[in-house]
Design a protein around this motif. Sequence first.
Motif, PDB file in Angstrom:
ATOM      1  N   PHE A  86      62.085  77.071  41.637  1.00 43.51           N
ATOM      2  CA  PHE A  86      60.824  76.884  41.884  1.00 43.51           C
ATOM      3  C   PHE A  86      60.864  75.899  43.023  1.00 43.51           C
ATOM      4  N   LEU A  87      59.676  76.074  44.054  1.00 44.83           N
ATOM      5  CA  LEU A  87      59.280  75.366  44.989  1.00 44.83           C
ATOM      6  C   LEU A  87      58.044  74.487  44.883  1.00 44.83           C
ATOM      7  N   HIS A  88      58.066  73.252  44.976  1.00 42.38           N
ATOM      8  CA  HIS A  88      56.855  72.545  44.490  1.00 42.38           C
ATOM      9  C   HIS A  88      56.353  71.601  45.608  1.00 42.38           C
ATOM     10  N   GLY A  89      54.928  71.547  45.589  1.00 38.79           N
ATOM     11  CA  GLY A  89      54.121  70.710  46.465  1.00 38.79           C
ATOM     12  C   GLY A  89      53.343  69.823  45.631  1.00 38.79           C
ATOM     13  N   LEU A  90      53.665  68.350  45.894  1.00 38.09           N
ATOM     14  CA  LEU A  90      53.003  67.466  45.040  1.00 38.09           C
ATOM     15  C   LEU A  90      51.952  66.679  45.924  1.00 38.09           C
ATOM     16  N   SER A  91      50.939  65.864  45.384  1.00 44.76           N
ATOM     17  CA  SER A  91      50.182  65.017  46.109  1.00 44.76           C
ATOM     18  C   SER A  91      50.923  63.779  46.312  1.00 44.76           C
TER      19      SER A  91
END
Length: 402
Positions: A179-184
């Motif tokens: 999984f690739l994640h984009g977090l604030s």
Amino acid sequence: MTRSIRFSKMSKGKTIKTTVMHVAVLALMTTAVVGCNRGIKPVVNDPVKLVQIAQPISVLQPVFSVDVGNKKASKKDPLNLQVGYGNEQIITASRGGDLTGFNTAGQRLWSVNVDDQITGGVTLDEFSQTAIISTRGGLVMAFDSATGAKHWQKQLSGSVLTPALISNNRVVLSANDGFLHGLSLQNGQSVWQFATQVPAISIRGTAAPTLLDDKTALLATADGRLHALTIDSGLPLWSRRVGVGTGSSEVERMSDVDGMPIINNNQLFAISYSGQLIGIDLASRQVMFVNELASLKSLAVNAQQIVATSLDGKVVAYDRTNGQVMWESEALAYRALTNPVMIGNYIAVGDLEGVVHLFDPGTGDIVSRVETKGALTSLQVQGSRLMTQSTSGQVAIWQMVR
């Protein structure tokens, strides 16, 4: 080679990973001569002995060195921690969970322990003064780089073994479960996720995400692909296969891209475990060349060359326009080499004994060396400074000699 193989199988909807043996051993087993059914012993090549440099030159001088420790280290995870550098600060991480801030003179400013093994190395965002690390348990944590105060933490579905990318108010991470994640960046909340295919067998490790342009992240995955995603929303823009494994077994077909792709002057270069070095013109999206070389390390580029270190310890320089070999060195064969980096007018490569070798890019000759303690897994360059962190926890910084 010392990277371990990851076996994945689906059980009750979850991915189970088990580290079983070294890649080299398993690869030899799968390519054994037909009829040999027992007593197989893998061939282990001894690292070549270093030859004294006839007329060494002074390229790097030490700035400082510190032992950040390697307590509670797990052999299940690649020991490849990296240093955060910026705002006149150096932030180090240890496997024992210690996160420590130093000034550029090597004076300790603060230290905290995160109660878990740090696996992802340090990413330091100078603008927000935020340091990001990740742990073996899948936690991503954000700290104030000036004080060490924790801002937030976020639990992910898998562990992250490489530094994050911080850009456009996002923390972009590549987890080991595909999984690739984009977090604030402000609060760690999940903004987007992108699922990639996880092969049944792959190298345990991932490439660090990098910027394709101001709005796009480039991520490499275990199935031998590159994915371009918008940083803000994780929208997939394109995907391209780089690694192409061939053979009758799943081991022979492994095609991981573990080295971070390099983007330079609108050209993209990447290399895979299965043995493909590829150059792509981003303006036309056309492949410039494909060469045969197997590596798990990032490449280095200068105005004329692409430089790679192979699995068996070769250092090879290619013409970046057509992929032709300019020179090849076997002086460091089987010495478990790091990624190459450009520092000034030289190419630096580290090895399993903590030695950093400086190559003349024109001739491929080794012209200088510096040493630290412990095996090196990666090199970093910030301006005119070279940074290393060994598997034993020794952090060292050198400055280019003017």
